[in-house]
Design a protein around this motif. Structure first.
Motif, short mmCIF file in Angstrom:
data_model
loop_
_atom_site.label_atom_id
_atom_site.label_comp_id
_atom_site.label_asym_id
_atom_site.label_seq_id
_atom_site.Cartn_x
_atom_site.Cartn_y
_atom_site.Cartn_z
N SER A 44 -11.46 -19.05 5.70
CA SER A 44 -12.81 -18.55 5.70
C SER A 44 -13.28 -18.36 4.36
O SER A 44 -14.58 -18.39 4.03
CB SER A 44 -12.87 -17.19 6.22
N LEU A 45 -12.55 -17.87 3.44
CA LEU A 45 -12.90 -17.99 2.08
C LEU A 45 -13.54 -18.93 1.42
O LEU A 45 -14.34 -18.88 0.99
CB LEU A 45 -11.64 -17.56 1.23
N LEU A 51 -20.46 -22.04 1.07
CA LEU A 51 -22.05 -21.64 1.64
C LEU A 51 -22.79 -21.01 0.68
O LEU A 51 -23.92 -21.13 0.21
CB LEU A 51 -21.90 -20.96 2.99
N ALA A 52 -21.80 -20.26 -0.09
CA ALA A 52 -22.80 -19.48 -1.33
C ALA A 52 -23.12 -20.37 -2.48
O ALA A 52 -24.13 -20.17 -2.95
CB ALA A 52 -21.49 -18.51 -1.97
N VAL A 53 -22.44 -21.57 -2.63
CA VAL A 53 -22.80 -22.46 -3.47
C VAL A 53 -23.88 -23.40 -3.09
O VAL A 53 -24.88 -23.52 -3.82
CB VAL A 53 -21.69 -23.34 -3.86
N VAL A 54 -24.06 -23.67 -1.74
CA VAL A 54 -25.12 -24.35 -1.33
C VAL A 54 -26.15 -23.32 -1.33
O VAL A 54 -27.48 -24.02 -1.71
CB VAL A 54 -24.63 -24.64 0.23
N ASN A 55 -26.14 -22.04 -1.00
CA ASN A 55 -27.42 -21.23 -1.22
C ASN A 55 -28.04 -21.22 -2.68
O ASN A 55 -28.99 -21.00 -2.83
CB ASN A 55 -27.03 -19.99 -0.77
N GLU A 63 -32.21 -16.70 -3.83
CA GLU A 63 -31.08 -17.54 -3.41
C GLU A 63 -29.95 -16.81 -4.09
O GLU A 63 -28.82 -16.63 -3.32
CB GLU A 63 -31.25 -19.03 -4.02
N LEU A 64 -29.93 -16.41 -5.19
CA LEU A 64 -28.76 -15.83 -6.01
C LEU A 64 -28.56 -14.45 -5.16
O LEU A 64 -27.38 -14.08 -5.09
CB LEU A 64 -28.97 -15.56 -7.30
N ILE A 70 -23.31 -13.09 0.17
CA ILE A 70 -22.12 -13.73 1.08
C ILE A 70 -20.94 -13.54 0.31
O ILE A 70 -19.71 -13.54 0.99
CB ILE A 70 -22.53 -15.37 1.00
N LEU A 71 -20.92 -13.34 -1.03
CA LEU A 71 -19.72 -13.26 -1.78
C LEU A 71 -19.16 -11.48 -1.45
O LEU A 71 -18.02 -11.37 -1.29
CB LEU A 71 -19.90 -13.18 -3.30
N LEU A 72 -20.14 -10.78 -0.91
CA LEU A 72 -19.58 -9.22 -0.73
C LEU A 72 -18.80 -9.54 1.07
O LEU A 72 -17.81 -8.69 1.18
CB LEU A 72 -20.72 -8.46 -0.28
N ILE A 73 -19.53 -10.51 1.60
CA ILE A 73 -18.73 -10.58 3.02
C ILE A 73 -17.42 -11.33 2.74
O ILE A 73 -16.42 -10.86 3.39
CB ILE A 73 -19.66 -11.88 3.79
N LEU A 74 -17.21 -12.13 1.69
CA LEU A 74 -16.09 -12.69 1.53
C LEU A 74 -14.95 -11.71 0.97
O LEU A 74 -13.90 -11.61 1.41
CB LEU A 74 -16.32 -13.72 0.24
#
Lengths: 107, 253
Positions: A44-45, A51-55, A63-64, A70-74
């Protein structure tokens, strides 16, 4: 950037595949939890990082911000998933479930 | 036998796939779903109800009566669980000789789980408030926010023990809150009626408070969503307490 994201996502998918095979193959609760906890967390990480990089490819402010969420979800997954595994193993030990040994039946 | 079961499952799946051919085409204007009131909701909800989110406009304004009775359904479910499950017996009546060192006593005595739960409960509650308050503009609303709140409380109860959970919200408090949510929702409707408009027509509330129509609608929707969230939270907490303790609301099962 896109190649980095693809590499992350493929790595995550590989780890998730390994976790799934482990859950199907291994003989008892503890070994299955070992596979599920470790490999699914790492998979999942990697997926979320990809996905964060794609965004973040267009490098705009919005986008940032989404990538930051997404990093917080991580971080959340990184803390909660091992805790859930720990809780299940703890409950199994307290309920008196003995670990599997060589020669036992599959459970 | 396994092959027979597999064949049955495959045939059922094929039948389900076949029935999808009878569905109307995507976006067909002749379907019942898009013929009667949908067009009016899509075209006029912003100017009539001043709510950006069409789903919230339909659920909170056009069909507020329906939503109120759904809230009462949740409240009634909590009450029914209470009347069926709650016993006057204590733990000693049900287990005459409760052993002290029961290996099955799974009370949360674990440092890791306790710490992580204490860290995450405030974040979960904050997210529940966000979902509740942003139902006016984005996906979310009272039911979802209430369920997230109840999940935070249940996490506290399973990571510590029932005594700690009851110290944070007693049984009486959860009953009162579940009734207070329904009262808040219906009370908004009655307040609107005092201004001479229909039950739950929020234009009346805007007239009483001297606001513009949009402000009155958003304020009223926030209030009724808070009522829904109170009821859902308290009813779920009530059901959890009763089911997890054999109706005694005590530790040890």
């Amino acid at each position: 950037m896109e190649t980095i994201a693809v590499i992350f996502i493929l790595t995550g998918l590989l780890f998730d595949l390994g976790g799934t095979i482990g859950i199907l193959r291994l003989p008892d609760v503890y070994t299955r939890l070992h596979m599920a906890g470790k490999l699914d967390t790492l998979g999942s990480l990697c997926l979320l990082l990809g996905l964060a990089v794609v965004n973040a490819i267009p490098l705009g402010t919005a986008e940032l911000f989404v990538s930051g969420k997404i990093l917080l979800i991580l971080i959340l997954v990184f803390i909660t998933s091992p805790t859930a595994t720990h809780a299940m193993v703890d409950a199994g030990i307290k309920a008196g479930l003995t670990p599997w040994r060589k020669g036992d039946m599959r459970r | 036998m396994k092959k027979l079961t597999l064949a049955a499952v495959v045939i059922a799946g094929l039948l389900l796939a076949l029935t999808t051919l009878d569905f109307p085409r995507w976006g067909d204007p002749q379907t019942p779903a898009s013929m009667h009131v949908s067009a009016r909701f899509i075209e006029k909800s912003l100017e009539e109800m001043a709510t950006p989110n069409i789903v919230t406009a339909v659920l909170g304004d056009y069909r507020a009566f329906d939503t109120m009775l759904e809230t009462i359904v949740v409240f009634t479910a909590g009450l029914a669980c209470f009347f069926i499950l709650r016993t006057r017996m204590t733990r000693e009546d049900l287990e005459p000789a409760a052993p002290e060192n029961d290996p099955l006593d799974l009370a949360g005595e674990d440092l890791v789980i306790k710490t992580v739960a204490r860290t995450f409960i405030p974040l979960i509650q904050l997210f529940g408030l966000y979902v509740l308050a942003h139902g006016h503009y984005s996906p979310g609303g009272g039911f979802q926010g209430g369920v997230i709140f109840a999940a935070a409380y249940i996490l506290l109860a399973v990571s510590h023990d029932m005594k700690t959970a009851l110290r944070h919200m007693s049984e009486r408090a959860s009953h009162l809150l579940s009734a207070a949510g329904v009262l808040l929702f219906a009370g908004i409707g009655v307040i609107c009626m005092t201004n001479g408009v229909n039950f739950l027509d929020y234009g009346g509330l805007a007239g009483i408070l001297g606001m513009s129509l949009a402000t009155g609608h958003s304020f009223a929707i926030l209030l009724i969503e808070s009522g829904v969230a109170l009821t859902v939270t308290a009813a779920l907490i009530m059901i959890f307490k009763l089911l997890s303790s054999h109706g005694t609301v005590q530790e040890g099962f």
